[in-house]
Design an enzyme around this catalytic site. Sequence first.
Site, PDB file in Angstrom:
ATOM      1  N   LEU A  64       0.872  -1.178   0.000  1.00 46.61           N
ATOM      2  CA  LEU A  64       0.000   0.000   0.000  1.00 46.61           C
ATOM      3  C   LEU A  64       0.907   1.226   0.000  1.00 46.61           C
ATOM      4  CD1 LEU A  64      -2.461  -1.369   2.706  1.00 46.61           C
ATOM      5  CD2 LEU A  64      -2.732  -1.445   0.215  1.00 46.61           C
ATOM      6  N   LYS A 346       6.175   5.314  11.514  1.00 48.06           N
ATOM      7  CA  LYS A 346       5.184   6.395  11.373  1.00 48.06           C
ATOM      8  C   LYS A 346       5.785   7.737  11.787  1.00 48.06           C
ATOM      9  CE  LYS A 346       1.739   3.538  10.475  1.00 48.06           C
ATOM     10  NZ  LYS A 346       1.444   3.353   9.050  1.00 48.06           N
TER      11      LYS A 346
END
Length: 458
Positions: A64, A346
């Site tokens: 993704l 992240k």
Amino acid sequence: ISRKDFDGFKKLFHRFLQVKGPAIDWAKISRPPEDSIQPYERIRAKGLPGDIAAALNKLVVVKLNGGLGTSMGCKGPKSLISVRSENTFLDLTVQQIEHLNKTYNADVPLVLMNSFNTDEDTKKILQKYSHHRVKIHTFNQSRYPRINKESLLPIAKSMGPDGDSEAWYPPGHGDIYASFSNSGLLDKLLSEGKEYIFVSNIDNLGATVDLYILQHLMSQPQDKRCEFIMEVTDKTRADVKGGTLIEYEERLRLLEIAQVPKAHVDEFKSVTKFKIFNTNNLWISLPAIKRVYEANALDLEIIVNPKTLDGGLNVIQLETAVGAAIKSFKNALGVNVPRSRFLPVKTTSDLLLVMSNLYSLEAGSLTMSQRREFKTTPHVKLGSSFTKVQEYLKRFENIPDMLELDHLTVSGDVTFGKNVSLKGTVIIIANHGDRIDIPAGAMLENKIVSGNLRILDH
């Protein structure tokens, strides 16, 4: 915007308008039955495929790749951020798959699901892999209009690609089923004899192809074939917001925090009631995707994501999650994998971990150093001076030795000299207006450092 995108948006928006009240009745939730979440050890005990190449030749790796690096202060696709010795997320992914293809003489292709935000930059970079032993395909996620929160009307003024880019968004990774099918790539891969895709976020460095899980999928008799495996792992305090697997109306189902009624959010976050969370590493049958999508049987819960645009306008974007489809597939299963398969980057705090000597890099895969006594990663919290990658890199002359670190908190204007070593619990706080320079070669063990600290060169 294509007609297919528009139809997809219309369907999603129509469903959104019809949803009344919470989609979940909390009283109907129960823990998944014992056998519906298997421990990884049990899967591993079945051994490797007899013919590894033949098993791999039925697999496609899908990453993704729709996200931008904005949260880390970077422009362009997140997958192009350097994470380890000049290698980007994309470099590492290509190295991993090429290593598999060479080692087993196999042909595992890589598919990138891009968004309109990342497509152009990603395609430019792909040329550099033309001599690698990996076939790379891309397809684009849909492009949906953002909705004005008050009027519930789209804020886009025109449909053209040169319209206001803020008016559009990619609708979450649950869009993979529609956009993969619409791109024609699903049919192409099926015609090449591919049977399963392994889907994961490109920023999860732990999501490598696992031959034991692949063997588990391939070894089932045709009528009992497992069409969907979700890799889950044990929650820690850092993961209390992660989606979890539940049993609901006699089916395995993904429960996201956004779907939980406010009164039950604390219960949802409890590590005792919901012990595991979804890593978003998913193994899905290709023929099943085609069947379920064409039968219009994907009932993905809508996630309403509120945003405030630069001009202060409040909008909502309607999204779906790829894992939410688990309830639409036959013989779906959760596999409780080791934490090492969930290594997302992240923030720069995550980046510090993967750049450090806690991990060694081999053939694109990161593995925890044998020299670390604990198999868990240290808890790292870097303050706002470290949020952007460029700033973060300036603050470390090189990455400290963190093999014996348990906890690190850094706040304020702090820099690290060369060959610093951190052990136990280390807290470094430079108050407003102060600056702390940790000198080269310093060893901090169970220390709290605050105030002003500058080592002057004489």
